[in-house]
Design a protein around this motif. Structure first.
Motif, PDB file in Angstrom:
ATOM      1  N   PRO A  95       0.827  -1.216   0.000  1.00  0.00           N
ATOM      2  CA  PRO A  95       0.000   0.000   0.000  1.00  0.00           C
ATOM      3  C   PRO A  95       0.859   1.264   0.000  1.00  0.00           C
ATOM      4  O   PRO A  95       2.004   1.255   0.462  1.00  0.00           O
ATOM      5  N   GLU A  96       0.312   2.347  -0.518  1.00  0.00           N
ATOM      6  CA  GLU A  96       1.046   3.613  -0.552  1.00  0.00           C
ATOM      7  C   GLU A  96       1.422   4.085   0.838  1.00  0.00           C
ATOM      8  O   GLU A  96       2.425   4.794   1.012  1.00  0.00           O
ATOM      9  N   ALA A  97       0.642   3.694   1.852  1.00  0.00           N
ATOM     10  CA  ALA A  97       0.925   4.129   3.210  1.00  0.00           C
ATOM     11  C   ALA A  97       2.171   3.479   3.792  1.00  0.00           C
ATOM     12  O   ALA A  97       2.686   3.934   4.823  1.00  0.00           O
ATOM     13  N   VAL A  98       2.672   2.423   3.161  1.00  0.00           N
ATOM     14  CA  VAL A  98       3.891   1.767   3.628  1.00  0.00           C
ATOM     15  C   VAL A  98       5.088   2.547   3.097  1.00  0.00           C
ATOM     16  O   VAL A  98       5.237   2.739   1.884  1.00  0.00           O
ATOM     17  N   ALA A  99       5.939   2.997   4.006  1.00  0.00           N
ATOM     18  CA  ALA A  99       7.119   3.765   3.621  1.00  0.00           C
ATOM     19  C   ALA A  99       8.193   2.814   3.120  1.00  0.00           C
ATOM     20  O   ALA A  99       8.936   2.206   3.891  1.00  0.00           O
ATOM     21  N   ALA A 100       8.258   2.669   1.803  1.00  0.00           N
ATOM     22  CA  ALA A 100       9.217   1.771   1.163  1.00  0.00           C
ATOM     23  C   ALA A 100       9.606   2.373  -0.175  1.00  0.00           C
ATOM     24  O   ALA A 100       8.812   3.097  -0.789  1.00  0.00           O
ATOM     25  N   PRO A 101      10.818   2.098  -0.653  1.00  0.00           N
ATOM     26  CA  PRO A 101      11.181   2.578  -1.990  1.00  0.00           C
ATOM     27  C   PRO A 101      10.190   2.061  -3.029  1.00  0.00           C
ATOM     28  O   PRO A 101       9.779   0.903  -2.999  1.00  0.00           O
ATOM     29  N   ARG A 102       9.816   2.918  -3.973  1.00  0.00           N
ATOM     30  CA  ARG A 102       8.785   2.582  -4.958  1.00  0.00           C
ATOM     31  C   ARG A 102       9.361   1.716  -6.073  1.00  0.00           C
ATOM     32  O   ARG A 102      10.398   2.036  -6.664  1.00  0.00           O
ATOM     33  N   LEU A 103       8.692   0.596  -6.340  1.00  0.00           N
ATOM     34  CA  LEU A 103       9.090  -0.258  -7.458  1.00  0.00           C
ATOM     35  C   LEU A 103       8.686   0.419  -8.759  1.00  0.00           C
ATOM     36  O   LEU A 103       7.526   0.777  -8.950  1.00  0.00           O
ATOM     37  N   LEU A 104       9.649   0.583  -9.672  1.00  0.00           N
ATOM     38  CA  LEU A 104       9.386   1.256 -10.946  1.00  0.00           C
ATOM     39  C   LEU A 104       9.043   0.273 -12.056  1.00  0.00           C
ATOM     40  O   LEU A 104       8.098   0.486 -12.803  1.00  0.00           O
ATOM     41  N   TRP A 105       9.827  -0.788 -12.183  1.00  0.00           N
ATOM     42  CA  TRP A 105       9.573  -1.779 -13.221  1.00  0.00           C
ATOM     43  C   TRP A 105      10.358  -3.044 -12.928  1.00  0.00           C
ATOM     44  O   TRP A 105      11.263  -3.051 -12.088  1.00  0.00           O
ATOM     45  N   THR A 106      10.002  -4.111 -13.631  1.00  0.00           N
ATOM     46  CA  THR A 106      10.720  -5.377 -13.521  1.00  0.00           C
ATOM     47  C   THR A 106      10.963  -5.935 -14.916  1.00  0.00           C
ATOM     48  O   THR A 106      10.283  -5.557 -15.883  1.00  0.00           O
ATOM     49  N   LEU A 107      11.935  -6.824 -15.013  1.00  0.00           N
ATOM     50  CA  LEU A 107      12.239  -7.516 -16.257  1.00  0.00           C
ATOM     51  C   LEU A 107      12.462  -8.992 -15.976  1.00  0.00           C
ATOM     52  O   LEU A 107      13.070  -9.354 -14.960  1.00  0.00           O
ATOM     53  N   ASP A 108      12.005  -9.836 -16.877  1.00  0.00           N
ATOM     54  CA  ASP A 108      12.368 -11.249 -16.893  1.00  0.00           C
ATOM     55  C   ASP A 108      13.127 -11.493 -18.187  1.00  0.00           C
ATOM     56  O   ASP A 108      12.595 -11.264 -19.285  1.00  0.00           O
ATOM     57  N   LEU A 109      14.365 -11.935 -18.045  1.00  0.00           N
ATOM     58  CA  LEU A 109      15.214 -12.141 -19.215  1.00  0.00           C
ATOM     59  C   LEU A 109      15.892 -13.501 -19.088  1.00  0.00           C
ATOM     60  O   LEU A 109      16.863 -13.642 -18.344  1.00  0.00           O
ATOM     61  N   GLU A 110      15.331 -14.487 -19.777  1.00  0.00           N
ATOM     62  CA  GLU A 110      15.827 -15.864 -19.663  1.00  0.00           C
ATOM     63  C   GLU A 110      15.868 -16.257 -18.184  1.00  0.00           C
ATOM     64  O   GLU A 110      14.830 -16.256 -17.531  1.00  0.00           O
ATOM     65  N   ASP A 111      17.064 -16.548 -17.623  1.00  0.00           N
ATOM     66  CA  ASP A 111      17.103 -16.973 -16.220  1.00  0.00           C
ATOM     67  C   ASP A 111      17.358 -15.807 -15.269  1.00  0.00           C
ATOM     68  O   ASP A 111      17.636 -16.010 -14.088  1.00  0.00           O
ATOM     69  N   TRP A 112      17.257 -14.578 -15.762  1.00  0.00           N
ATOM     70  CA  TRP A 112      17.488 -13.388 -14.934  1.00  0.00           C
ATOM     71  C   TRP A 112      16.167 -12.723 -14.556  1.00  0.00           C
ATOM     72  O   TRP A 112      15.237 -12.666 -15.361  1.00  0.00           O
ATOM     73  N   VAL A 113      16.132 -12.215 -13.324  1.00  0.00           N
ATOM     74  CA  VAL A 113      15.054 -11.340 -12.900  1.00  0.00           C
ATOM     75  C   VAL A 113      15.685 -10.006 -12.493  1.00  0.00           C
ATOM     76  O   VAL A 113      16.741  -9.976 -11.853  1.00  0.00           O
ATOM     77  N   VAL A 114      15.066  -8.912 -12.922  1.00  0.00           N
ATOM     78  CA  VAL A 114      15.597  -7.571 -12.675  1.00  0.00           C
ATOM     79  C   VAL A 114      14.506  -6.721 -12.045  1.00  0.00           C
ATOM     80  O   VAL A 114      13.359  -6.733 -12.505  1.00  0.00           O
ATOM     81  N   LEU A 115      14.861  -5.991 -10.979  1.00  0.00           N
ATOM     82  CA  LEU A 115      13.931  -5.085 -10.304  1.00  0.00           C
ATOM     83  C   LEU A 115      14.535  -3.691 -10.305  1.00  0.00           C
ATOM     84  O   LEU A 115      15.721  -3.526  -9.997  1.00  0.00           O
ATOM     85  N   ALA A 116      13.748  -2.686 -10.625  1.00  0.00           N
ATOM     86  CA  ALA A 116      14.201  -1.301 -10.588  1.00  0.00           C
ATOM     87  C   ALA A 116      13.341  -0.513  -9.609  1.00  0.00           C
ATOM     88  O   ALA A 116      12.114  -0.515  -9.703  1.00  0.00           O
ATOM     89  N   PHE A 117      14.002   0.143  -8.659  1.00  0.00           N
ATOM     90  CA  PHE A 117      13.334   0.953  -7.643  1.00  0.00           C
ATOM     91  C   PHE A 117      13.758   2.409  -7.796  1.00  0.00           C
ATOM     92  O   PHE A 117      14.823   2.713  -8.354  1.00  0.00           O
ATOM     93  N   GLU A 118      12.932   3.290  -7.250  1.00  0.00           N
ATOM     94  CA  GLU A 118      13.371   4.673  -7.146  1.00  0.00           C
ATOM     95  C   GLU A 118      14.662   4.713  -6.332  1.00  0.00           C
ATOM     96  O   GLU A 118      14.830   3.961  -5.365  1.00  0.00           O
TER      97      GLU A 118
END
Length: 332
Positions: A100-123
């Protein structure tokens, strides 16, 4: 909040450094196809990468500065480099997108799945972790933030359900019961506690019920999962292991390090809104379960990709048992 010197007698076990505990790949060490996919999704080439070397997983974690002047914090892992980090990051991506927005946590911007890789991008948040040993002023703002966090996650937001419960975790936190039944190595237990294994097993058997609840808890809340932002916010990151439990679980887990650093954790327990009305026996049962986990974990073989992990767990073993020395008087 300083301990009396006589009660702060935690013998100085080896302490993992506050940074430099993780062996992470650099930006240049990532496969070219992964770097190209990240730059394509981010919208600009990477001109500088600063690896974040805290924590104990082997995944990529860097603050990336882009040619267009923007910044992003990126985590990435593959099954070939480490199944643990890959599983943790994939689950974190799922949870971070539903907080929820009320939880103070860095915001997830996007993710990628690339073959056997997982990628997460945060603010990318301009911030620092709390100092260790803990200093009272920083601890005070974190304690306020934990109360707000529990409020935001009680009752559990529907988007995060279903979740595991403390009962589901009971099999993972039963070291003392295994010792009592002869199914665990008693020599792992520090000598002053060996004659109390049956008593600890009985206390441990109550932890799951004592810590049950309808709050989403982080269940891995440490100083290195907390960011003190330059704008005054206190952010909690690395939401890999959320569970349903009592709203005080994360606070008590964090206070193990507070006690180990020589501050008065019991005073916090007695005065904080999340713990002041909790029966002491419930907190003791949870601490006993945590202590058993750290005794067991610290005695396992070293992890090649996480050389400081066992040192970290051994320090927490000593800190938790030392706190129990003050809470379970017969251990004195």
């Amino acid at each position: 909040m300083q301990h009396d010197a006589a009660t702060a007698a935690l013998s100085e076990p080896a302490r993992a450094p506050h940074s430099g505990t993780a062996q992470r790949p650099s930006w240049d060490a990532l496969p070219e196809r992964v770097r190209a996919a990240i730059e394509s999704r981010a919208g600009a080439p990477v001109v500088r990468a600063r690896s974040q070397d805290g924590g104990f997983t082997e995944g990529f974690a860097s603050r990336l500065e882009l040619a267009d002047g923007t910044r992003v914090f990126v985590k990435a892992a593959s099954t070939s480099r480490g199944e643990h980090a890959h599983h943790a990051y994939r689950h974190e991506a799922l949870v971070a997108g539903l907080l929820p927005e009320a939880v103070a946590a860095p915001r997830l911007l996007w993710t990628l799945d690339l073959e056997d890789w997982v990628v997460l991008a945060f603010e990318d948040v301009e911030s620092t972790p709390p100092q260790r040993p803990w200093v009272p002023d920083e601890l005070a703002v974190v304690l306020v933030a934990l109360e707000r966090l529990a409020e935001a996650l009680t009752p559990a937001p529907e988007a995060l359900l279903p979740l595991g419960t403390t009962a589901d975790l009971d099999d993972d936190l039963r070291f003392w019961r295994r010792c009592s039944s002869g199914d665990a190595d008693l020599t792992l237990v520090p000598t002053p506690w060996r004659h109390r294994v049956d008593e600890l097993a009985a206390l441990e058997s109550r932890w799951a019920q004592a810590a049950a609840g309808s709050t989403v808890v982080h269940f891995d809340l440490r100083d290195d999962n907390i960011l003190l932002a330059a704008d005054g916010r206190v952010l909690v990151c690395d939401w890999n292991w959320i569970q349903l439990g009592a709203p005080w679980i994360d606070l008590v887990g964090l206070l193990v390090s507070v006690h180990g650093d020589g501050l008065d954790a019991d005073r916090v327990v007695a005065t904080h809104a999340l713990t002041r009305d909790v029966p002491p026996a419930s907190i003791d049962a949870f601490l006993v379960a945590l202590a058993g986990y750290f005794v067991d974990a610290a005695g396992r073989p070293p992890v090649e990709t996480s050389p400081w992990l066992r040192v970290h767990q051994a320090w927490y073993r000593e800190a938790t048992l030392d706190w129990l020395t003050t809470r379970l008087p017969r251990a004195r």
